[in-house]
Design a protein around this motif. Structure first.
Motif, PDB file in Angstrom:
ATOM      1  N   MET A  28       0.832  -1.209   0.000  1.00  0.00           N
ATOM      2  CA  MET A  28       0.000   0.000   0.000  1.00  0.00           C
ATOM      3  C   MET A  28       0.864   1.256   0.000  1.00  0.00           C
ATOM      4  N   ALA A  48      -5.120  -7.067  -0.427  1.00  0.00           N
ATOM      5  CA  ALA A  48      -5.533  -5.690  -0.711  1.00  0.00           C
ATOM      6  C   ALA A  48      -6.782  -5.660  -1.585  1.00  0.00           C
ATOM      7  N   TRP A  53      -9.249  -2.408  -1.228  1.00  0.00           N
ATOM      8  CA  TRP A  53      -8.293  -1.306  -1.344  1.00  0.00           C
ATOM      9  C   TRP A  53      -7.761  -1.157  -2.770  1.00  0.00           C
ATOM     10  N   ILE A  61      -5.693   1.849  -7.187  1.00  0.00           N
ATOM     11  CA  ILE A  61      -6.118   2.038  -5.810  1.00  0.00           C
ATOM     12  C   ILE A  61      -7.530   2.604  -5.778  1.00  0.00           C
ATOM     13  N   GLY A  65      -9.062   2.590  -0.493  1.00  0.00           N
ATOM     14  CA  GLY A  65      -7.660   2.219  -0.432  1.00  0.00           C
ATOM     15  C   GLY A  65      -6.725   3.411  -0.319  1.00  0.00           C
TER      16      GLY A  65
END
Length: 293
Positions: A28, A48, A53, A61, A65
């Motif tokens: 991330m 994720a 996210w 993204i 996220g």
């Protein structure tokens, strides 16, 4: 998937505290920094996606996220600087020891990295944050570090959820640019006890322009953002409001302004505060240190 239901919060906590969590945080962070994804396991990427996210179709993204990625960046930078304040030692009033045994409230603490540093130094720390997701991410990261969760309340600088004359120090670190500064200073004056201090660390117009002018030719989006920021800074300085309103009417999360040092000094004294220490440089930013008489 909707963020921040109790069930989703439990899933986030499990992923960020369990095996492979370091990889997920690094992933991330890399997405936030827009760098090439490197050294990340397939499991972390899949986590994720499952948490909502990252969009599985394009690997971009998501809005949810982006808040997580912001928090992962802040947490990662905190670890990189050995869990100390970002401005530690830049001036006598910019050390953790200066805040010891005081009631300190940070406006806009994000996930609470500064609050965790100050709590370790013995300060009683509070936070007021307009984005609930940041505060919830902070609780998970505090647990990850074996620390007590920062006491971060939902709210805004323009309407602080504290009684009059409550606080010893109010701290704003790269957050004042999102405020309605005039209203925020009135509120800060109200909640400070007599002798209480306001410490603001952030960019000013000159530092913003000098650090960003080189990027305006990179893309139309960057050029537009730069122009809007300069226009809004000028309109707020002279007329007390942003010409280009904040997205979705939320001034706390968009449309930053970077007033000059002279404007900030004028507004701080106009709010009834008195200079406690001369302005000082903190890297590319400026620190304003004022006291309530």
């Amino acid at each position: 998937m909707t963020m921040w239901t109790d069930e989703h919060q439990s899933q986030i906590r499990s992923k960020l505290l369990g095996e492979g969590s370091g990889d997920l945080i690094r992933y991330m962070l890399q997405k936030n920094m827009k760098v090439e994804i490197d050294g990340i396991s397939a499991g972390a990427i899949q986590s994720a996606v499952e948490l909502g996210w990252i969009d599985e179709t394009n690997q971009e993204i998501t809005p949810a996220g982006s808040m997580v990625a912001d928090s992962c960046r802040e947490y990662s930078f905190w670890l990189e600087r050995d869990k100390v304040l970002p401005f530690e030692g830049a001036a006598p009033h910019l050390t953790a020891s200066y805040f010891e045994d005081r009631i300190v409230m940070e406006v806009g603490p994000g996930m609470g990295a500064n609050l965790m540093s100050l709590a370790k130094a013995g300060s009683q720390v509070l936070g007021v944050e307009p984005i609930e997701a940041y505060a919830k991410m902070g609780r998970v990261f505090a647990e990850r570090e074996g620390l007590r969760s920062p006491d971060i309340q939902y709210g805004r600088a323009e309407a602080l959820p504290f009684p009059d004359s409550k606080l010893d120090i109010v701290l704003c670190v790269t957050s004042h640019q999102y405020f309605d500064i005039h209203r925020a200073l009135t509120e800060i004056f109200r909640v400070l006890r007599p002798g209480g201090e306001l410490i603001i660390v952030g960019a000013t117009l000159w530092s913003y322009c000098s650090n960003n002018i080189g990027f305006v030719t990179d893309s139309f989006g960057l050029a537009r953002a730069y122009a809007l920021t300069v226009i809004n800074t000028g309109s707020y300085t002279f007329f007390g409001k942003r010409i280009v309103p904040a997205r979705h009417g939320n001034i706390s999360t968009s449309r930053p302004i970077y007033p000059s040092r002279a404007a900030m000094r004028r507004w701080l004294t106009g709010a009834g505060l008195i200079e406690c220490s001369p302005d000082c440089k903190v890297g590319a930013e400026t620190c304003f240190h004022y006291i309530k008489p």
